[in-house]
Design a protein around this motif. Structure first.
Motif, PDB file in Angstrom:
ATOM      1  N   LYS A 131       0.897  -1.125   0.162  1.00 20.36           N
ATOM      2  CA  LYS A 131      -0.097   0.024  -0.138  1.00 20.36           C
ATOM      3  C   LYS A 131       0.805   1.238   0.140  1.00 20.36           C
ATOM      4  N   PHE A 132       1.993   1.333   0.552  1.00 16.14           N
ATOM      5  CA  PHE A 132       2.868   2.229   0.776  1.00 16.14           C
ATOM      6  C   PHE A 132       3.474   2.736  -0.727  1.00 16.14           C
ATOM      7  N   ALA A 133       3.947   1.535  -1.394  1.00 17.68           N
ATOM      8  CA  ALA A 133       4.327   1.488  -2.638  1.00 17.68           C
ATOM      9  C   ALA A 133       5.788   2.202  -2.740  1.00 17.68           C
ATOM     10  N   PRO A 134       6.799   1.487  -2.150  1.00 21.64           N
ATOM     11  CA  PRO A 134       7.932   2.273  -1.740  1.00 21.64           C
ATOM     12  C   PRO A 134       8.882   2.304  -3.097  1.00 21.64           C
TER      13      PRO A 134
ATOM     14  N   LEU B 194      17.172 -12.687  -0.130  1.00 22.35           N
ATOM     15  CA  LEU B 194      15.787 -12.459  -0.235  1.00 22.35           C
ATOM     16  C   LEU B 194      15.655 -11.206  -1.359  1.00 22.35           C
ATOM     17  N   PHE B 195      16.615 -10.256  -1.299  1.00 21.62           N
ATOM     18  CA  PHE B 195      16.751  -8.960  -2.136  1.00 21.62           C
ATOM     19  C   PHE B 195      16.896  -9.634  -3.520  1.00 21.62           C
ATOM     20  N   ALA B 196      17.974 -10.490  -3.520  1.00 23.42           N
ATOM     21  CA  ALA B 196      18.266 -11.118  -4.943  1.00 23.42           C
ATOM     22  C   ALA B 196      17.251 -11.984  -5.749  1.00 23.42           C
ATOM     23  N   GLU B 197      16.356 -12.702  -4.713  1.00 22.89           N
ATOM     24  CA  GLU B 197      15.293 -13.498  -5.118  1.00 22.89           C
ATOM     25  C   GLU B 197      14.265 -12.487  -6.026  1.00 22.89           C
ATOM     26  N   LEU B 198      14.115 -11.213  -5.097  1.00 26.03           N
ATOM     27  CA  LEU B 198      13.083 -10.209  -5.389  1.00 26.03           C
ATOM     28  C   LEU B 198      13.342  -9.373  -6.614  1.00 26.03           C
ATOM     29  N   GLY B 199      14.586  -9.360  -6.982  1.00 28.47           N
ATOM     30  CA  GLY B 199      15.229  -8.312  -7.884  1.00 28.47           C
ATOM     31  C   GLY B 199      15.244  -6.968  -7.368  1.00 28.47           C
ATOM     32  N   VAL B 200      15.592  -6.947  -6.216  1.00 23.84           N
ATOM     33  CA  VAL B 200      15.830  -5.664  -5.379  1.00 23.84           C
ATOM     34  C   VAL B 200      17.318  -5.433  -5.805  1.00 23.84           C
ATOM     35  N   LEU B 201      17.714  -4.297  -6.094  1.00 23.63           N
ATOM     36  CA  LEU B 201      19.105  -4.034  -6.184  1.00 23.63           C
ATOM     37  C   LEU B 201      20.112  -3.121  -5.390  1.00 23.63           C
TER      38      LEU B 201
ATOM     39  N   ASP C  60       6.931 -15.956  -0.157  1.00 23.30           N
ATOM     40  CA  ASP C  60       5.917 -16.907  -0.881  1.00 23.30           C
ATOM     41  C   ASP C  60       5.246 -16.136  -1.866  1.00 23.30           C
ATOM     42  N   GLN C  61       5.185 -14.733  -2.009  1.00 19.86           N
ATOM     43  CA  GLN C  61       4.516 -13.944  -2.803  1.00 19.86           C
ATOM     44  C   GLN C  61       5.678 -13.313  -4.054  1.00 19.86           C
ATOM     45  N   LEU C  62       6.748 -13.092  -3.714  1.00 17.19           N
ATOM     46  CA  LEU C  62       7.637 -12.291  -4.424  1.00 17.19           C
ATOM     47  C   LEU C  62       6.994 -11.142  -5.113  1.00 17.19           C
ATOM     48  N   PRO C  63       6.624 -10.025  -4.529  1.00 20.82           N
ATOM     49  CA  PRO C  63       5.883  -8.956  -5.232  1.00 20.82           C
ATOM     50  C   PRO C  63       6.766  -8.510  -6.424  1.00 20.82           C
ATOM     51  N   ALA C  64       6.126  -8.516  -7.477  1.00 20.32           N
ATOM     52  CA  ALA C  64       6.628  -7.985  -8.791  1.00 20.32           C
ATOM     53  C   ALA C  64       7.106  -6.464  -8.812  1.00 20.32           C
TER      54      ALA C  64
END
Length: 153
Positions: A45-48, A111-118, A76-80
């Motif tokens: 909801k915050f949409a960082p 987890l960042f790597a799985e999510l694609g967070v740089l 579980d959800q890996l937010p795109a």
């Protein structure tokens, strides 16, 4: 930039570093929301536009209990929506634990790597056996983090 700051702590040190970091980043013009016990719904909801996780390490290198539900939900959800977001990790630990020193921070990095967070800079490791003021010890890292984020706007 809208930065979501997550903190995971047992005795409060990581949360204090996160609060101090939030104030410092806010002074530099960022919009901050510190989520000490966040749910995935609140975060989405915050949409960082950037993520910062401040975590202590427990036991044999594990995450503190207060972030376990969120960690599981995110895995579980890996937010795109978070793919490609800039991020950073501040890990607190005790170097006398050897291989598990700042292990929780390493879990967040994975987890960042799985999510694609740089990750915009290397994880900050704060050693409890060397510091009694982790919040001020984190300031140079936070300033560099803020500058990296500003260069991406």
């Amino acid at each position: 930039m809208k930065i979501a700051i997550l903190s995971a702590t047992v005795y409060g040190s990581a949360e204090e570093v996160a609060r101090h970091g939030a104030a410092r980043l806010e002074q530099q013009g960022h919009v901050i929301h510190h989520f000490p016990r966040a749910t995935l719904e609140q975060l989405l909801k915050f949409a960082p536009e950037a993520l910062l996780v401040v975590t202590s390490t427990t036991g044999m290198g594990e995450l503190p209990d207060d972030i376990q539900p969120l960690y599981s939900e995110v895995r579980d959800q890996l937010p795109a929506a978070w793919r490609g977001l800039p991020g950073g990790v501040i890990a607190l630990g005790d170097a006398s634990y050897g291989d598990t020193f700042c292990g929780a921070g390493e879990q967040i990095r994975e987890l960042f790597a799985e999510l694609g967070v740089l990750e915009v800079q290397p994880m900050l490791r704060l050693d409890a056996s060397e510091s009694v003021t982790p919040e001020t010890d984190a300031e140079p890292w936070l300033d560099t983090f803020a500058a990296e984020l500003a260069s991406r706007q």
